[in-house]
Motif scaffolding. Structure first.
Motif, PDB file in Angstrom:
ATOM      1  N   ASN A 270       5.334  11.865   0.897  1.00  0.00           N
ATOM      2  CA  ASN A 270       5.326  10.916  -0.217  1.00  0.00           C
ATOM      3  C   ASN A 270       6.213   9.717   0.085  1.00  0.00           C
ATOM      4  OD1 ASN A 270       4.301  13.436  -1.230  1.00  0.00           O
ATOM      5  ND2 ASN A 270       4.510  12.609  -3.293  1.00  0.00           N
TER       6      ASN A 270
ATOM      7  N   ILE B 176       4.899   5.665   0.759  1.00  0.00           N
ATOM      8  CA  ILE B 176       5.376   4.452   0.093  1.00  0.00           C
ATOM      9  C   ILE B 176       5.874   3.446   1.121  1.00  0.00           C
ATOM     10  CG2 ILE B 176       7.051   3.527  -1.566  1.00  0.00           C
ATOM     11  CD1 ILE B 176       6.973   6.255  -2.981  1.00  0.00           C
TER      12      ILE B 176
ATOM     13  N   VAL C 232       3.352   6.351  -6.529  1.00  0.00           N
ATOM     14  CA  VAL C 232       4.542   6.486  -7.371  1.00  0.00           C
ATOM     15  C   VAL C 232       4.168   7.065  -8.749  1.00  0.00           C
ATOM     16  CG1 VAL C 232       6.418   5.216  -8.482  1.00  0.00           C
ATOM     17  CG2 VAL C 232       5.704   4.617  -6.155  1.00  0.00           C
TER      18      VAL C 232
ATOM     19  N   SER D 175      11.244   8.091  -6.527  1.00  0.00           N
ATOM     20  CA  SER D 175      10.248   7.158  -5.993  1.00  0.00           C
ATOM     21  C   SER D 175      10.745   5.722  -6.111  1.00  0.00           C
ATOM     22  CB  SER D 175       8.920   7.301  -6.743  1.00  0.00           C
ATOM     23  OG  SER D 175       8.359   8.579  -6.570  1.00  0.00           O
TER      24      SER D 175
ATOM     25  N   THR E 288      -1.919  10.916  -4.428  1.00  0.00           N
ATOM     26  CA  THR E 288      -0.989  10.378  -3.428  1.00  0.00           C
ATOM     27  C   THR E 288      -1.723  10.053  -2.134  1.00  0.00           C
ATOM     28  OG1 THR E 288       0.880  11.604  -4.354  1.00  0.00           O
ATOM     29  CG2 THR E 288       1.085  10.870  -2.076  1.00  0.00           C
TER      30      THR E 288
END
Length: 295
Positions: free
Chosen positions: A98, A102, A141, A152, A266
């Motif tokens: 994750n 990002i 997010v 996040s 995600t």
């Protein structure tokens, strides 16, 4: 069969992404066992010693550089310290895939800020790709969702710091050696987090913790080394998309080491971000080739 410059550059980029992700894995494995500031100080100290040897061997240990570069290196160090704190804090509380997903927005944020602050050209196609990519980040997010993790936001702050770092790096002159910049950054992290750790309790470290800390230091130096080398071979528009192999490493290591696998949304958001970044690079290549033909 000899490798072309482009193929050599692609392999170096993939090696760089693997090294950085392996570093993240070792650091995350120490979450909860070693305080963050203590860990950052120790990794910074080991990295400073090893990169210092490297700087000495390539004879880059000098202060004869443009005065403007000294200020830029200082600003870059501040950005690196901020990125290290927010990124690792988030990494200690979130799945590694994750966090890495990002971070894939970096080429988009750097391009957008370069257009805003440096006046670089940004056509409607590339601007659209940036906006779509940032929408993909929001899917990852998911603010307001039940499984929203406040950390996040820490990753987004880390993205802002890394964007600042990369923009500052663009403004450094060719007279300043890349590894010298990396060395001063390592020293800054060592000093800042060493001072920050003075008011906190240190914990004794067993052989496993020391082994992971040393492995993280060696891995991040490998990332530095490969990332410097990759900028010296091949065409950047061919090589840059291989940056996204870092997400593959994060997915595999996150599942294998920590048993984490991202939610479907995600993965969709990550695919949108990566697709937008690849389109940006494709457009950059088209524009560069067109400019070359018109000379």
């Amino acid at each position: 069969m000899p490798l072309s410059d482009n193929m050599r550059g692609a392999l170096l980029m993939m090696a760089s992404m693997a090294a950085f992700t392996i570093n993240d894995t070792f650091m995350k494995a120490l979450a909860g066992a070693v305080p963050l500031f203590q860990l950052l100080f120790l990794r910074g100290a080991l990295t400073s010693v090893l990169t210092g040897i490297w700087v000495y061997r390539v004879r880059a240990m000098h202060l004869r550089m443009p005065r403007r570069d000294k200020g830029l290196i200082g600003l870059r160090a501040v950005a690196e310290v901020g990125a290290a704190y927010f990124f690792l804090t988030a990494l200690f509380h979130m799945p590694i895939a994750n966090v890495t997903a990002i971070l894939q927005s970096l080429p988009l944020t750097v391009s957008l800020c370069a257009a805003l602050f440096f006046g670089e050209t940004l056509g409607w196609r590339r601007l659209s790709a940036i906006l779509i990519g940032l929408a993909g980040v929001m899917l990852i997010v998911r603010p307001g969702a039940e499984d929203f993790n406040f950390y996040s936001v820490y990753v987004l702050i880390a993205v802002a710091f890394v964007t600042l770092r990369d923009l500052v790096t663009r403004k450094l002159s060719a007279q300043t050696h890349s590894i010298f910049v990396s060395w001063t950054t390592s020293i800054s992290i060592m000093v800042v987090f060493g001072l920050a750790s003075l008011g906190r309790d240190w914990v004794p470290m067993d052989l496993r913790a020391w082994g992971f800390t040393i492995a993280a230091s060696v891995s991040i130096i490998g990332g530095y080394l490969f990332s410097v080398q990759v900028m010296r071979v091949g065409e950047i528009t061919f090589i840059a998309p291989f940056r996204y192999t870092g997400l593959i490493w994060a997915l595999v290591l996150g599942w294998f080491v920590f048993g984490d696998w991202p939610a479907p949304l995600t993965l969709i958001g990550a695919a949108i971000v990566v697709g937008s970044g690849i389109f940006m690079l494709y457009r950059e290549g088209q524009i560069a080739r067109r400019a070359k033909r018109n000379r």
